[in-house]
Design a protein around this motif. Structure first.
Motif, mmCIF file in Angstrom:
data_model
loop_
_atom_site.group_PDB
_atom_site.id
_atom_site.type_symbol
_atom_site.label_atom_id
_atom_site.label_comp_id
_atom_site.label_asym_id
_atom_site.label_seq_id
_atom_site.Cartn_x
_atom_site.Cartn_y
_atom_site.Cartn_z
ATOM 1 N N PRO A 1 0.804 -1.220 0.000
ATOM 2 C CA PRO A 1 0.000 0.000 0.000
ATOM 3 C C PRO A 1 0.840 1.275 0.000
ATOM 4 C CG PRO A 1 -0.934 -1.593 1.493
ATOM 5 C CD PRO A 1 0.392 -2.144 1.066
ATOM 6 N N ALA A 2 1.918 1.288 0.807
ATOM 7 C CA ALA A 2 2.783 2.472 0.836
ATOM 8 C C ALA A 2 3.444 2.688 -0.514
ATOM 9 C CB ALA A 2 3.841 2.314 1.928
ATOM 10 N N LEU A 3 3.904 1.618 -1.128
ATOM 11 C CA LEU A 3 4.527 1.716 -2.452
ATOM 12 C C LEU A 3 3.521 2.193 -3.482
ATOM 13 C CD1 LEU A 3 7.268 1.146 -3.820
ATOM 14 C CD2 LEU A 3 6.391 -1.136 -4.386
ATOM 15 N N ALA A 4 2.277 1.727 -3.386
ATOM 16 C CA ALA A 4 1.238 2.151 -4.323
ATOM 17 C C ALA A 4 0.938 3.643 -4.181
ATOM 18 C CB ALA A 4 -0.031 1.331 -4.091
ATOM 19 N N ALA A 5 0.902 4.140 -2.945
ATOM 20 C CA ALA A 5 0.652 5.565 -2.735
ATOM 21 C C ALA A 5 1.754 6.405 -3.360
ATOM 22 C CB ALA A 5 0.540 5.853 -1.241
ATOM 23 N N ALA A 6 3.002 5.976 -3.188
ATOM 24 C CA ALA A 6 4.122 6.700 -3.794
ATOM 25 C C ALA A 6 4.048 6.642 -5.319
ATOM 26 C CB ALA A 6 5.444 6.120 -3.291
ATOM 27 N N ALA A 7 3.712 5.481 -5.860
ATOM 28 C CA ALA A 7 3.615 5.336 -7.311
ATOM 29 C C ALA A 7 2.524 6.229 -7.874
ATOM 30 C CB ALA A 7 3.350 3.878 -7.669
ATOM 31 N N THR A 8 1.440 6.408 -7.140
ATOM 32 C CA THR A 8 0.349 7.268 -7.608
ATOM 33 C C THR A 8 0.823 8.696 -7.797
ATOM 34 O OG1 THR A 8 -1.244 5.873 -6.434
ATOM 35 C CG2 THR A 8 -1.999 8.035 -7.146
ATOM 36 N N VAL A 9 1.642 9.182 -6.888
ATOM 37 C CA VAL A 9 2.176 10.548 -7.006
ATOM 38 C C VAL A 9 2.955 10.694 -8.315
ATOM 39 C CG1 VAL A 9 3.723 12.251 -5.974
ATOM 40 C CG2 VAL A 9 2.239 10.864 -4.513
ATOM 41 N N LEU A 10 3.794 9.722 -8.628
ATOM 42 C CA LEU A 10 4.583 9.781 -9.859
ATOM 43 C C LEU A 10 3.704 9.680 -11.096
ATOM 44 C CD1 LEU A 10 7.656 7.566 -8.905
ATOM 45 C CD2 LEU A 10 7.645 10.034 -9.313
ATOM 46 N N ALA B 1 -0.193 18.966 -9.266
ATOM 47 C CA ALA B 1 -0.897 17.683 -9.311
ATOM 48 C C ALA B 1 -0.290 16.681 -8.336
ATOM 49 C CB ALA B 1 -0.861 17.124 -10.732
ATOM 50 N N SER B 2 1.026 16.632 -8.281
ATOM 51 C CA SER B 2 1.678 15.674 -7.378
ATOM 52 C C SER B 2 1.441 16.043 -5.917
ATOM 53 C CB SER B 2 3.175 15.596 -7.683
ATOM 54 O OG SER B 2 3.794 16.865 -7.536
ATOM 55 N N VAL B 3 1.444 17.331 -5.602
ATOM 56 C CA VAL B 3 1.192 17.760 -4.223
ATOM 57 C C VAL B 3 -0.241 17.429 -3.812
ATOM 58 C CG1 VAL B 3 0.948 19.763 -2.708
ATOM 59 C CG2 VAL B 3 2.947 19.552 -4.191
ATOM 60 N N LEU B 4 -1.206 17.733 -4.677
ATOM 61 C CA LEU B 4 -2.602 17.452 -4.353
ATOM 62 C C LEU B 4 -2.826 15.969 -4.091
ATOM 63 C CD1 LEU B 4 -4.395 19.717 -7.000
ATOM 64 C CD2 LEU B 4 -4.169 20.145 -4.543
ATOM 65 N N THR B 5 -2.150 15.125 -4.857
ATOM 66 C CA THR B 5 -2.285 13.680 -4.667
ATOM 67 C C THR B 5 -1.617 13.237 -3.373
ATOM 68 O OG1 THR B 5 -2.280 13.388 -7.073
ATOM 69 C CG2 THR B 5 -1.853 11.432 -5.719
ATOM 70 N N ALA B 6 -0.446 13.760 -3.103
ATOM 71 C CA ALA B 6 0.304 13.348 -1.912
ATOM 72 C C ALA B 6 -0.389 13.735 -0.623
ATOM 73 C CB ALA B 6 1.709 13.955 -1.957
ATOM 74 N N ILE B 7 -1.157 14.831 -0.625
ATOM 75 C CA ILE B 7 -1.790 15.289 0.610
ATOM 76 C C ILE B 7 -3.244 14.849 0.725
ATOM 77 C CG2 ILE B 7 -0.283 17.310 0.685
ATOM 78 C CD1 ILE B 7 -2.748 18.987 -0.175
#
Length: 509
Positions: A85-94, A113-119
């Motif tokens: 799950p943690a890896l998937a969250a990071a991959a989503t940002v990219l 876009a990357s900030v909005l996804t990360a937060i």
């Protein structure tokens, strides 16, 4: 609004910040992955991983397969279970950053876009816990990224890659089928319908079907238990405005403006080349509301909308002061997510979080309607499982040696059984039996009902069906859900033969 997109800027350099942000998200989630304990759903997935097959009552097989790999490579710890799950969250940002770039975004759009996804609170929540939602966001975003590439490059061979991603996503969770249904409507309403006559498109459909076929056959051979489960399950029905508000809370109230901007962007881009994605989003939202879907089931589509919304903001607010306004707005969204962070990632010790939660009065979402303790169910479901297994072990190991082999441990629902299966081996306990969801398919393990230790079974029922009932233990754990801390009983001479009548105990809801 500018009628033409600005030229691309800096190319791959745009992805440096998103890569650093993705690494930060991954580090945050891994750092706090070991807090609070296993969720009942996680214990169930661990049990499913011990029974690898092509399907389960309530989920396709990909998540249990990945869980099995994690358990046999990284270990049986909380951190190991929550690694994917943690890896998937990071991959989503990219992936979101890449999608924003493909949509014509320059550095500001890609960063936004990357900030909005990360937060996004829901993205962090999905990244913290092992669940059927864990891989939805990166897989859906990757699928839409391929759609954008197909339209930009007119390369029909990419439909094969799209089919492969869609097939994998469906083997992770069935919910993508609803987005694909909406995509069909968006395609028929726009110029994208030309692809329906392309052989490569149907090649992609064939690949997706081939990937999912084993699971379809598994369900068909068992008369589609997933459909039976959905028929028996009743979601909370929200009024339209409350449904929209719940969505806004999950993505961050301020960030939700970019979702709306993303829909407008898709519907109004030059040459309307991405109109289909705008209609798809609208159709998908209406479909999920009509089906009374749980609020979090809608959320995998939002990273895509963040990418489009960030590109729209970059084009619409091109002046110096406008850019500063957008930057200040995103910073305010970050501050709001920081305030909410403890409710989605366990960055605080549980007692400190309970005080924080009560004092801030943070909203309880639809998924927490059955609030039972001073902390939301999302967290309270992480407590008490090991203590219950230990209480059973103390009693079980004190039984006469001749009685232990014929004593079953029955869990009233998959969380109770999963706790016994996960913690029990180290405590000298046998595997549990349970008639809930996929546990029912694993049978009674040869137990007849002569001696049964029960968890989450009502005393009135036991007194009616057992020759004698003994209180095993009544463990109470602070912060755990009280409704899942019922007393544990030992039933002797149950009046039905479990091994012969197991089929009648099926419990899908």
């Amino acid at each position: 609004m500018p009628s033409t997109p600005p030229p691309a800027e800096d190319g791959p350099l745009n992805l440096i910040f998103p890569a650093l942000l993705a690494a930060l998200v991954f580090a945050l989630l891994v750092c706090f992955a070991g807090r609070y304990g296993f969720h009942s759903d996680e214990l169930y997935f661990l049990a499913c991983a011990e029974h690898p097959t092509w399907g389960y009552v309530d989920l396709p097989p990909l998540l249990p397969w990945l869980t099995w790999i994690a358990m046999h490579t990284l270990g049986a710890s909380l951190t190991a279970a929550r690694f994917y799950p943690a890896l998937a969250a990071a991959a989503t940002v990219l992936l979101v950053a890449r999608l924003a770039s493909e949509l014509g975004g320059r550095r500001r759009a890609v960063t936004t876009a990357s900030v909005l996804t990360a937060i996004a609170p829901v993205a962090l929540a999905f990244g913290h816990i092992l669940s059927t939602n864990a891989l939805d966001m990166p897989l859906w975003t990757a699928a839409v990224l391929l759609l954008v590439r197909i339209e930009k490059t007119s390369n029909p061979r990419l439909w094969l890659a799209f089919g492969a991603v869609a097939g994998v996503a469906l083997m992770h969770k069935y919910s993508l089928a609803f987005y694909l249904a909406a995509l069909v409507l968006g395609t028929l309403l726009t110029e994208w319908r030309r692809w329906l006559l392309n052989g490569w498109f149907w090649g992609g459909v064939a690949i997706a079907f081939a990937i999912t076929l084993p699971n379809i056959l598994w369900q068909a051979n068992r008369h589609f238990p997933f459909i039976e489960l959905q028929h028996n399950h009743h979601n909370v029905i929200l009024p339209a405005l409350q449904f929209v508000y719940a969505q806004a809370l999950l993505v961050n109230l301020l960030s939700s403006a970019f979702v709306i901007a993303g829909a407008v962007f898709f519907l109004t881009t030059p040459m309307k080349r991405f109109r289909a994605l705008g209609w798809t989003f609208i159709a998908y939202m209406l479909l999920m509301y009509a089906l009374h879907a749980k609020d979090y089931l809608v959320t995998p589509v939002y990273p895509v909308m963040f990418a489009a919304g960030a590109v729209a903001a970059e084009r619409w607010f091109a002046g110096t002061w406008s850019r500063r306004f957008v930057a200040a707005y995103v910073i305010a969204a970050c501050a709001l997510s920081a305030l909410m962070l403890p409710t989605y990632v366990p960055v605080l010790p549980i007692d400190a979080f309970a005080r924080y939660y009560q004092r801030t009065g943070l909203h309880r979402t639809e998924a927490e309607e059955n609030q039972h303790s001073a902390v939301p169910d999302y967290y309270s479901d992480n407590f008490g499982w090991k203590e219950r297994a230990e209480a059973v072990a103390r009693y079980y190991n004190a039984l006469p040696a001749e009685e232990r082999p014929k004593t079953a441990i029955y869990g009233g629902f998959y969380g109770q059984a999963g706790a016994i299966d996960h913690y029990g081996p180290a405590l000298g306990l046998p595997k549990a039996i349970c008639s809930h969801h996929s546990y029912w398919y694993w049978g009674s393990r040869g137990y007849t009902g002569e001696s049964v230790i029960t968890l989450d079974v009502n005393l009135d029922y036991l007194q009616h069906h057992c020759a004698s009932v003994t209180l095993v233990a009544d463990p109470k754990v602070q912060w755990a859900r009280p409704d899942w801390q019922k007393p544990i009983y030992h039933c002797r001479k149950y009046d039905r033969d479990l091994s012969r009548e197991w089929n009648s105990y099926r419990h899908f809801d």
